[in-house]
Enzyme design. Structure first.
Site, PDB file in Angstrom:
ATOM      1  N   CYS A  18       0.870  -1.189   0.000  1.00 21.82           N
ATOM      2  CA  CYS A  18       0.000   0.000   0.000  1.00 21.82           C
ATOM      3  C   CYS A  18       0.902   1.234   0.000  1.00 21.82           C
ATOM      4  CB  CYS A  18      -0.994  -0.015   1.167  1.00 21.82           C
ATOM      5  SG  CYS A  18      -0.252   0.041   2.797  1.00 21.82           S
ATOM      6  N   ASN A  47       2.242   1.393   4.448  1.00 20.73           N
ATOM      7  CA  ASN A  47       2.543   0.117   5.117  1.00 20.73           C
ATOM      8  C   ASN A  47       2.254   0.163   6.619  1.00 20.73           C
ATOM      9  OD1 ASN A  47       5.389  -2.114   5.694  1.00 20.73           O
ATOM     10  ND2 ASN A  47       3.325  -2.659   5.112  1.00 20.73           N
ATOM     11  N   CYS A  89      -1.433   0.598   7.434  1.00 27.99           N
ATOM     12  CA  CYS A  89      -2.875   0.263   7.513  1.00 27.99           C
ATOM     13  C   CYS A  89      -3.226  -0.927   6.613  1.00 27.99           C
ATOM     14  CB  CYS A  89      -3.742   1.470   7.141  1.00 27.99           C
ATOM     15  SG  CYS A  89      -3.593   2.873   8.270  1.00 27.99           S
ATOM     16  N   ARG A  90      -3.436  -0.665   5.309  1.00 29.09           N
ATOM     17  CA  ARG A  90      -4.033  -1.683   4.446  1.00 29.09           C
ATOM     18  C   ARG A  90      -3.149  -2.893   4.182  1.00 29.09           C
ATOM     19  NH1 ARG A  90      -5.362   2.657   0.026  1.00 29.09           N
ATOM     20  NH2 ARG A  90      -3.437   3.402   1.006  1.00 29.09           N
ATOM     21  N   SER A  91      -1.879  -2.672   3.802  1.00 32.12           N
ATOM     22  CA  SER A  91      -1.066  -3.852   3.459  1.00 32.12           C
ATOM     23  C   SER A  91      -0.715  -4.703   4.676  1.00 32.12           C
ATOM     24  CB  SER A  91       0.171  -3.475   2.629  1.00 32.12           C
ATOM     25  OG  SER A  91       1.037  -2.619   3.320  1.00 32.12           O
ATOM     26  N   ASP A  98      -8.242   4.491   1.347  1.00 31.71           N
ATOM     27  CA  ASP A  98      -7.269   4.565   2.429  1.00 31.71           C
ATOM     28  C   ASP A  98      -7.948   4.918   3.752  1.00 31.71           C
ATOM     29  OD1 ASP A  98      -5.177   4.983   4.088  1.00 31.71           O
ATOM     30  OD2 ASP A  98      -3.998   6.108   2.634  1.00 31.71           O
TER      31      ASP A  98
HETATM   32  P1  4NP Z   1      -1.757   2.884   4.224  1.00 32.55           P
HETATM   33  O1  4NP Z   1      -2.300   4.261   4.844  1.00 32.55           O
HETATM   34  O2  4NP Z   1      -1.204   3.204   2.865  1.00 32.55           O
HETATM   35  O3  4NP Z   1      -2.990   2.018   4.146  1.00 32.55           O
HETATM   36  O4  4NP Z   1      -0.720   2.357   5.184  1.00 32.55           O
HETATM   37  C1  4NP Z   1      -1.511   5.434   4.933  1.00 32.55           C
HETATM   38  C2  4NP Z   1      -0.696   5.637   6.004  1.00 32.55           C
HETATM   39  C3  4NP Z   1       0.068   6.789   6.114  1.00 32.55           C
HETATM   40  C4  4NP Z   1      -0.003   7.748   5.123  1.00 32.55           C
HETATM   41  C5  4NP Z   1      -0.809   7.546   4.035  1.00 32.55           C
HETATM   42  C6  4NP Z   1      -1.559   6.387   3.934  1.00 32.55           C
HETATM   43  N1  4NP Z   1       0.757   8.933   5.236  1.00 32.55           N
HETATM   44  O5  4NP Z   1       0.623   9.804   4.358  1.00 32.55           O
HETATM   45  O6  4NP Z   1       1.567   9.048   6.146  1.00 32.55           O
END
Ligand code: 4NP
Length: 155
Positions: free
Chosen positions: A8, A11, A13-15, A123
């Site tokens: 994702c 790294n 949340c989703r992945s 997200d």
């Molecule tokens: P993820 O979510 O891609 O599902 O892990 C996010 C976590 C952090 C950020 C963006 C998306 N960020 O911009 O820090």
């Protein structure tokens, strides 16, 4: 042994949710030994951080621990190290191809493309909707496991 890397953006949340949900589904199907599963982000923004608390709580509600996981960035070397690199959104696939120098072996896919409802997984870091993220990621992981085990008894 099939090696799967879920990807994702951050790294956190989703992945990681996909990594631990897939591992749990495989273990419950008696297939823990058949898969090596990990996750990474296309961004280095969250490098070294643990799984985001609402994602960790959502996994824990379902009896799944993600203890010890910290965020890391996708590298070009991952392309050789994994059989499948599974992104959450179409634009992750573009970033994954950029980082890995393309996808000559056709290893990159979007998680919900394995389901009857192909879509990006929004997200939850922005939407705050971890219930929808859980539902979508769990259905994608189930469909991926089904795809990989179909016609392969005893893998
Ligand atoms: P993820 O979510 O891609 O599902 O892990 C996010 C976590 C952090 C950020 C963006 C998306 N960020 O911009 O820090």
């Amino acid at each position: 042994m099939t090696r799967i890397l879920f990807v994702c953006l951050g790294n956190i949340c989703r992945s990681p949710m996909a990594e631990f949900i897939f591992r749990d589904l495989a273990a419950k199907a008696g297939l823990a030994q058949a898969f090596e599963v990990a996750s990474a982000g296309t961004s280095s923004e969250e490098y070294g951080n643990p799984v985001y608390p609402p994602a960790r709580r959502k996994l824990a509600e379902h009896g799944i621990s993600c203890a010890g996981k910290t965020a890391r960035q996708l590298t070009r070397a991952d392309y050789g190290a994994y059989d499948l690199l599974i992104g959450m959104e179409a634009h992750h696939l573009a970033a994954m191809r950029r980082i890995c120098g393309g996808d000559p072996a056709g290893k990159m896919h979007r998680l919900l493309d394995y389901t009857g409802q192909p879509a990006d997984i929004a997200d939850p870091w922005y939407t705050r909707d971890f219930d929808t993220a859980w539902t979508q990621i769990e259905s994608g992981c189930r469909a991926l496991l089904e795809h990989l085990t179909r016609d392969k008894e005893g893998i």
